[in-house]
Design a protein around this motif. Sequence first.
Motif, PDB file in Angstrom:
ATOM      1  N   CYS A 123     -15.658 -11.679  12.059  1.00 27.70           N
ATOM      2  CA  CYS A 123     -14.716 -10.780  11.376  1.00 27.70           C
ATOM      3  C   CYS A 123     -14.727 -11.098   9.886  1.00 27.70           C
ATOM      4  N   ILE A 124     -15.009 -10.097   9.074  1.00 28.46           N
ATOM      5  CA  ILE A 124     -15.087 -10.281   7.623  1.00 28.46           C
ATOM      6  C   ILE A 124     -13.846  -9.689   6.973  1.00 28.46           C
ATOM      7  N   LEU A 156     -14.475 -14.912   8.409  1.00 24.80           N
ATOM      8  CA  LEU A 156     -14.901 -15.242   7.055  1.00 24.80           C
ATOM      9  C   LEU A 156     -14.060 -14.446   6.073  1.00 24.80           C
ATOM     10  N   ASN A 157     -13.324 -15.158   5.218  1.00 24.11           N
ATOM     11  CA  ASN A 157     -12.522 -14.537   4.169  1.00 24.11           C
ATOM     12  C   ASN A 157     -13.231 -14.743   2.839  1.00 24.11           C
ATOM     13  N   VAL A 158     -13.609 -13.647   2.203  1.00 30.25           N
ATOM     14  CA  VAL A 158     -14.303 -13.712   0.921  1.00 30.25           C
ATOM     15  C   VAL A 158     -13.320 -13.320  -0.173  1.00 30.25           C
ATOM     16  N   CYS A 159     -12.967 -14.271  -1.035  1.00 27.51           N
ATOM     17  CA  CYS A 159     -12.038 -13.994  -2.136  1.00 27.51           C
ATOM     18  C   CYS A 159     -12.839 -13.439  -3.309  1.00 27.51           C
ATOM     19  N   PHE A 160     -12.676 -12.152  -3.555  1.00 27.97           N
ATOM     20  CA  PHE A 160     -13.475 -11.445  -4.553  1.00 27.97           C
ATOM     21  C   PHE A 160     -12.520 -10.676  -5.454  1.00 27.97           C
ATOM     22  N   ALA A 161     -12.691 -10.814  -6.777  1.00 27.97           N
ATOM     23  CA  ALA A 161     -11.723 -10.277  -7.742  1.00 27.97           C
ATOM     24  C   ALA A 161     -10.348 -10.837  -7.401  1.00 27.97           C
ATOM     25  N   TYR A 162     -10.296 -12.152  -7.356  1.00 28.20           N
ATOM     26  CA  TYR A 162      -9.123 -12.861  -6.838  1.00 28.20           C
ATOM     27  C   TYR A 162      -8.695 -13.972  -7.784  1.00 28.20           C
ATOM     28  N   THR A 163      -7.388 -14.156  -7.928  1.00 25.03           N
ATOM     29  CA  THR A 163      -6.798 -15.418  -8.364  1.00 25.03           C
ATOM     30  C   THR A 163      -5.502 -15.568  -7.584  1.00 25.03           C
TER      31      THR A 163
END
Length: 342
Positions: A123-124, A156-163
């Motif tokens: 799971c993405i 899988l958690n992809v932190c993209f355009a993240y803070t």
Amino acid sequence: MSWIKEGELNLLEKISANILKAGPMPKHVAFIMDGNRRFARRKNMERQEGHMQGFNKLAESSLVFQTLRWCKHLNIQEVTVYAFSIENFKRTKDEVDGLMELAKQKFERLLDERENLEKHGVCIRVLGDLNLLPLDLQQLIAKAVLATRAHNKCFLNVCFAYTSRYEMTNAVREMAWGVEQGLIQASDVSEALLSECLYSNNSPNPDLLIRTSGEVRLSDFLLWQTSHTCLVFQSVLWPEYSFWNLCEAILQYQVNHKSIQSARDIHRAHEALQQLEADRASACSTEYLQRHGNGKPADALRRQEMLSHYAAQRQERVRHFLEALAHKRDSFFTDLCSGVAA
């Protein structure tokens, strides 16, 4: 190269994995994948090639979804990676454009391998403000998220355009939206509710956070979620990360496991007490007593009944609000896949 690669650990790795599993194991590991640009300088590469090596490491390592080998053998069920910070938009236009193009290539390849993702139950989730990304990349991400959202073997958690500060600010905005819509009351706002409004609300907090490259700071990554997480800083650059580096980090987690669990238990108890006190204050307020107690002093039993009644009402409001919030977020991805800007 396939995103999902079959394979087994070698004999020495299997033995080491079994020894580690005799102790407490993290179920959720987070990574700050640092060192791609330094790796490129060391190897006299162009920066973009260094980032490509980093993404290929992501594709070779089952710490994330591409191989699943380490996750399977070490019982790591969830991985969160810091792929692109909002601060990274301050880099040169050529570098940012190159990273966006690289991300598009990777998500396109991922969508070509849906059968493998389904086979491994991956799971993405992509966490961050996708509105900051190019529309075509947003749409690819939405397709990947929707195509895998029913999978439940590995996350899988992809932190993209993240803070993290942006994430917390957004969570406050979501609660304000709930109040404006009449779904919740201002008195319903709490630490627990804020946690439910974060991008990571579907995941348990990380047990272990690893940063590569020798830097010893969190760089605005999962600040809320890692207050009781084992933090491990390793000098290895991300493109050179290995199974043995992970084993070293897990050993540090095991050494500190008892103190981490104790801190979490204390925090949970404190949070529950805070909520009880907040409910008691709200239930016993003059306005509430006037509505439910005719404005007259209530005995202990009546006050307890009012407290239980108020708590049940609050829980119901919060439940409806979180359902509405989940629907709003799901609609964002659905609209993107339909070619409609959210």
